[in-house]
Write an enzyme that holds these catalytic residues in place. Structure first.
Site, PDB file in Angstrom:
ATOM      1  N   GLU A 137      -5.522   1.945 -19.619  1.00  0.00           N
ATOM      2  CA  GLU A 137      -4.917   0.641 -19.350  1.00  0.00           C
ATOM      3  C   GLU A 137      -3.952   0.662 -18.165  1.00  0.00           C
ATOM      4  O   GLU A 137      -3.797  -0.330 -17.457  1.00  0.00           O
ATOM      5  CB  GLU A 137      -4.168   0.129 -20.602  1.00  0.00           C
ATOM      6  CG  GLU A 137      -5.064  -0.283 -21.747  1.00  0.00           C
ATOM      7  CD  GLU A 137      -5.476   0.907 -22.615  1.00  0.00           C
ATOM      8  OE1 GLU A 137      -6.220   0.689 -23.581  1.00  0.00           O
ATOM      9  OE2 GLU A 137      -5.048   2.039 -22.314  1.00  0.00           O
ATOM     10  N   ASP A 159      -7.750   0.002  21.787  1.00  0.00           N
ATOM     11  CA  ASP A 159      -7.521  -0.646  23.070  1.00  0.00           C
ATOM     12  C   ASP A 159      -6.827   0.358  23.980  1.00  0.00           C
ATOM     13  O   ASP A 159      -6.401   1.434  23.543  1.00  0.00           O
ATOM     14  CB  ASP A 159      -6.653  -1.885  22.865  1.00  0.00           C
ATOM     15  CG  ASP A 159      -6.815  -2.903  23.973  1.00  0.00           C
ATOM     16  OD1 ASP A 159      -7.460  -2.571  24.987  1.00  0.00           O
ATOM     17  OD2 ASP A 159      -6.295  -4.020  23.835  1.00  0.00           O
ATOM     18  N   ASP A 180      -4.724  -6.677  20.332  1.00  0.00           N
ATOM     19  CA  ASP A 180      -3.476  -7.418  20.485  1.00  0.00           C
ATOM     20  C   ASP A 180      -3.673  -8.866  20.903  1.00  0.00           C
ATOM     21  O   ASP A 180      -2.761  -9.664  20.798  1.00  0.00           O
ATOM     22  CB  ASP A 180      -2.555  -6.721  21.498  1.00  0.00           C
ATOM     23  CG  ASP A 180      -3.225  -6.517  22.843  1.00  0.00           C
ATOM     24  OD1 ASP A 180      -4.360  -6.986  23.020  1.00  0.00           O
ATOM     25  OD2 ASP A 180      -2.620  -5.866  23.717  1.00  0.00           O
ATOM     26  N   GLU A 215      -6.718  11.737 -26.530  1.00  0.00           N
ATOM     27  CA  GLU A 215      -6.656  10.585 -27.430  1.00  0.00           C
ATOM     28  C   GLU A 215      -7.973  10.374 -28.169  1.00  0.00           C
ATOM     29  O   GLU A 215      -7.989   9.926 -29.329  1.00  0.00           O
ATOM     30  CB  GLU A 215      -6.307   9.322 -26.627  1.00  0.00           C
ATOM     31  CG  GLU A 215      -4.911   9.347 -26.026  1.00  0.00           C
ATOM     32  CD  GLU A 215      -4.735   8.291 -24.938  1.00  0.00           C
ATOM     33  OE1 GLU A 215      -3.618   8.163 -24.433  1.00  0.00           O
ATOM     34  OE2 GLU A 215      -5.732   7.608 -24.605  1.00  0.00           O
ATOM     35  N   THR A 273       4.337   6.388 -22.393  1.00  0.00           N
ATOM     36  CA  THR A 273       4.774   7.729 -22.006  1.00  0.00           C
ATOM     37  C   THR A 273       4.130   8.234 -20.718  1.00  0.00           C
ATOM     38  O   THR A 273       4.687   9.110 -20.056  1.00  0.00           O
ATOM     39  CB  THR A 273       4.471   8.739 -23.130  1.00  0.00           C
ATOM     40  OG1 THR A 273       3.058   8.835 -23.301  1.00  0.00           O
ATOM     41  CG2 THR A 273       5.108   8.300 -24.435  1.00  0.00           C
TER      42      THR A 273
END
Length: 872
Positions: free
Chosen positions: A256, A298, A583, A652, A682
């Site tokens: 997430e 350039d 430019d 996990e 965490t």
């Protein structure tokens, strides 16, 4: 006065204004801020999180639903504030049109609003006027036109009858009359505006890779969640429990915090670039510059100083060389012995025969008027001439202005006539022996790519001349001066750094091919025998154009706006990530077409800056190289915290896998809310700190960083090494805690305090393992010691551990997450997690370093698979 120069009557002008419309550029289509913000909520990763939030709501987990929704909204708001920029490039072109202009109507000069100019109007333009519409020149009196905003040509061009002037250019000198042939949306300026708007923004390499990663992770998460749902139902669990566990698996596999971490990493990179004089207008441009494989630069102001300088001079008595560029008049001039007096006379005559000059302002010297004439003033000052006094004396001079046919100008100064101009226009007016004597010097100076001026004089005689023909006869040659816009001192090193980084460089300029070739050779961009292509000679086919230019050191001169746009498109079609500098107004479409547009901040136009992704505040090409280095570092940082996130996901997911494999006989070590706390509470700060990792030494010595984020190295380290180590320690802490409390394999799953205590130990082990993993992820191929310090990592890790302890030891939070303080044995095992991670990481790096030493060829062959910039 002939009919064409009489212009229109007021009635004719009013009728044409009604039929053709006002002389204004079309308003660009703009997306509303609401639509811009909404786009941040519906991209691939945001949609994946919305699905997860919806499933959590169906599972009866409102806390999880709200938490995920907040993640999406906060990231969308941050991205919107950082990246939402109005696409005003075409609209900025309106500022190039004057508010009012002088025209001839009813046979009389009149001031009208520029928006009321129509086809057939005769424009009456003086020096300093901006051209409001396209027109054909009817009269040109010593007229010089600055076309740099449209063509990129740094020097004003002379105007002649039958030539065309374009909206947005302005008259530098002289007078001109032109009949309007196109207004508003029919002008060349409008065509550039349309091309700028039409040149769409392309997805960046990082965007493409993140989309691929998100889709891959999303597919795996959905498939795994569905599989666990079926497995849970097969072992006899109720549907609500099965659904909650399926959601847990899905959430465990979705990082997430990845999206906000990416955004913050890009923001860190943007801040670092700002300190290196690179202003980031689009966050993703930070990484894109690091992926660049081809830079189209350039010449004027980027590779050069954009300050005309006399670098060499010649008189019949000897030569002079100037070793210092710029307008500061204090630099010495190296004059041949015996030639100083003649050189001073040359400098004085050149300065008096000029209107431009230099002046000190804010501790620096700036040019006023024609830059070439300002350079002549500087040259005279460096020779000791009191040019301010010369300018005062020149107020009484009679001047014969520069004429495009004569290509020279003259002044009657006291008892002398002073003339300067193009050598081929002035030398024939001097004695043949003087012209012959100057031929070798002229060839030498021209061969160096210098702009050469000849300066001559003669006594006025008894009667001051009143015509150019009378003034410019019987001249005596004083000498030649060679001018150039010198390269920036750091340009050569910057180009060499691009080459070592595997980035090809091409010069794309509107300047003269001889000048472009000379500067390219001087800065090391071009070899002596390297080709110089002209814009007019480029192939019409984009594929042939790409093949012609897909080489390092290419020089293309006299390019038109359409050429730069086609060049960017052709190189992108060949697989290059193209950075284009510019430019002028003419650069707008090419800056949009390129993967990354780089505009000049000091000398560029608003149009170029609005169309660009990056703005160089100091106009230096070396700042592009600094941006490439920081961009590569940012890409490597994304890989670092991606590895960090995926390692966490393995730890996990492992409890759910073990629970499923045992048919529910082994208790679930982590709950869904604990997984979310690990992802967001965490780990986010540590991942963000990894996103601020300083660039590794030697990052520019490797090929471009673009490549797979999820390559074999990331997958091996996350899923084959660091993740499994964390998972084993975490499950060991959970299991040991259960065994210490009396639970045995085959017993019913414990509940209450026993399970909460064991789950707290598993949670703590993951947090401590991730703390060590943050340091392990600082590098992929070598140990972190010796690298530049990451000052954010220590407090980030400390805050993550503190948050963990709060969620464990504060009873309301602990109960909400389903955990409790670990037992002493649980603490003992959890403390082994960082040790296990660091040992495994050190062994892995040592093994791969040894393999790289033994087989450097094989290691080199792997560079397409392992992003080199990420190794550091």
């Amino acid at each position: 006065m002939d009919g064409a120069r009489r212009g229109l009557t007021s009635a004719q002008a009013a009728a044409r204004l009604r039929s053709d419309g006002p002389n204004a550029l079309p308003a660009p289509h703009r997306r509303s801020p609401l639509a811009t913000f909404a786009a941040q909520l519906v991209h691939a990763f945001a949609l994946l999180l919305w699905v997860a939030a919806g499933l959590a709501a169906l599972a009866g987990l409102p806390q999880l639903t709200v938490a995920i929704a907040v993640v999406v909204l906060v990231n969308a708001a941050f991205s919107f504030l950082q990246e939402a920029r109005a696409d005003r490039a075409a609209e900025r072109l309106r500022s190039l049109l004057p508010g009012s202009v002088s025209v001839r109507r009813d046979g009389q000069p009149r001031q009208v609003e520029a928006a009321d100019v129509v086809a057939g109007d005769v424009l009456l333009l003086e020096a300093g006027d901006r051209v409001p519409a396209d027109g054909d020149v009817l009269l040109a009196d010593a007229a010089l036109l600055d076309t740099s905003t449209l063509t990129g040509e740094s020097e004003p061009t002379t105007l002649d009858v039958t030539e065309r002037v374009y909206a947005g250019t302005f008259l530098v000198e002289g007078l001109t009359e032109a009949v309007v042939v196109a207004t508003g949306p029919r002008t060349r300026l409008a065509g550039i505006a349309s091309a700028t708007s039409a040149a769409g923004l392309h997805p960046t390499p990082l965007t493409r890779e993140l989309t691929r990663v998100v889709r891959g992770i999303g597919a795996i998460a959905v498939v795994a969640g569905g599989a666990f749902l079926l497995l849970t139902l097969l072992i006899g669990r109720p549907l609500p429990d099965a659904f909650v566990l399926a959601i847990g698996v899905t959430v465990a596999l979705v990082p997430e915090a990845l999206l906000p971490t990416v955004t913050l990493a890009l923001a860190w990179g943007a801040e670092r670039m700002a300190k290196r004089q690179v202003l980031v207008r689009s966050l993703e441009a930070v990484e894109t510059l690091g992926s660049t494989t081809f830079v189209c630069t350039d010449k004027t102001g980027t590779l050069t100083l954009n300050q005309m300088t006399v670098v060499a001079a010649w008189t019949p008595a000897g030569s002079a060389r100037v070793g210092t560029a710029g307008y500061a008049p204090t630099a010495p001039v190296d004059v041949d012995p015996g030639a100083h007096e003649a050189m001073v006379e040359l400098g004085r005559a050149a300065a008096r025969c000029s209107r431009g000059y230099v002046e000190q302002a804010d501790e620096r010297w700036v040019a006023h008027g024609d830059p070439m004439e300002a350079a002549l003033d500087t040259f005279a000052r460096r020779l000791g001439v009191d040019t301010p006094r010369v300018r005062v004396e020149s107020w009484a001079d009679v001047a014969f202005a520069f004429d495009p046919h004569r290509r020279r100008m003259s002044v009657v100064a006291g008892d002398q006539v002073l003339t300067k101009g193009a050598p081929d226009a002035l030398l024939p007016l001097c004695p043949a022996d003087e012209a012959a004597g100057a031929a070798a010097a002229l060839a030498r100076l021209s061969g160096q790519g210098l702009r050469v001026l000849a300066v001559a004089s003669r006594p006025t005689g008894t009667t001051a001349p009143t015509t150019t023909a009378a003034a410019e006869t019987g001249l005596h040659l004083l000498g030649l001066v060679g001018l150039e816009d010198p390269p920036r001192p750091e340009s050569a090193a910057a180009i060499a750094a691009c080459r070592s980084a595997g980035v090809q460089v091409a010069m794309i300029t509107g300047d003269h091919p001889v000048t472009a070739a000379a500067i390219a050779l001087e800065v090391g961009l071009r070899t002596p025998d390297g080709p110089v292509h002209l814009g007019a000679d480029l192939p019409a086919d984009d594929e042939a154009l790409g093949a012609l230019l897909d080489h390092d050191g290419v020089v293309v001169a006299r390019v038109a706006p359409e050429d730069k746009l086609r060049i960017a498109r052709a190189l992108r079609a060949r697989g290059h990530v193209v950075a284009m500098t510019g430019d002028g107004v003419n650069d707008g479409p090419a800056l949009r077409e390129a993967d990354i547009g780089v505009a000049m901040g000091a000398s560029g136009t608003d149009v170029a800056r609005e169309a660009a992704d990056l703005v160089l505040l100091d106009d230096r090409f070396s700042s592009v190289v600094a941006g490439i280095e920081l961009g590569r570092a940012t890409y490597a940082n994304v890989r670092r915290f991606l590895t960090y996130h995926l390692t966490d996901n393995v730890a996990e997911l492992a409890p759910f896998v073990l629970w499923g494999v045992t048919g529910g006989a082994f208790p679930l070590a982590l709950g869904v809310l604990q997984v979310l706390a690990l992802d967001i509470g965490t780990g986010t700060l540590s991942a963000t700190a990894l996103g601020a990792e300083p660039p590794a030494r030697g990052v520019l010595a490797e090929p471009p960083a673009a490549g797979r984020l999820l390559d074999r190295t990331v997958l091996r380290r996350a899923f084959g090494l660091l993740g499994p180590v964390e998972a084993v320690v975490s499950l060991t802490a959970f299991t040991v805690s259960l065994l210490a409390a009396g639970w045995r394999f085959g017993d019913p799953a414990p509940g209450g305090a026993v399970l909460a205590t064991a789950s707290g130990a598993a949670f703590l082990a993951v947090v401590l393992g991730q703390a060590a993993n943050a340091y392990a992820c600082r590098s992929e191929g070598r140990a972190a010691p010796g690298r530049a310090k990451n000052l954010l990592l220590v407090p980030a890790v400390a805050i993550g551990i503190a948050f963990c302890l709060v969620t464990i030891y504060v009873p309301p939070l602990a109960r909400q997450l389903g955990q409790a303080p670990p037992s002493p044995v649980g603490w003992a095992v959890a403390l082994g997690a960082p040790v296990a991670v660091l040992v495994a990481d050190a062994l892995d790096k040592a093994v791969h370093a040894r393999r790289a030493t033994r087989a450097p060829e094989a290691s080199s062959a792997m560079t397409t698979e392992v992003t080199p910039a990420a190794r550091g």
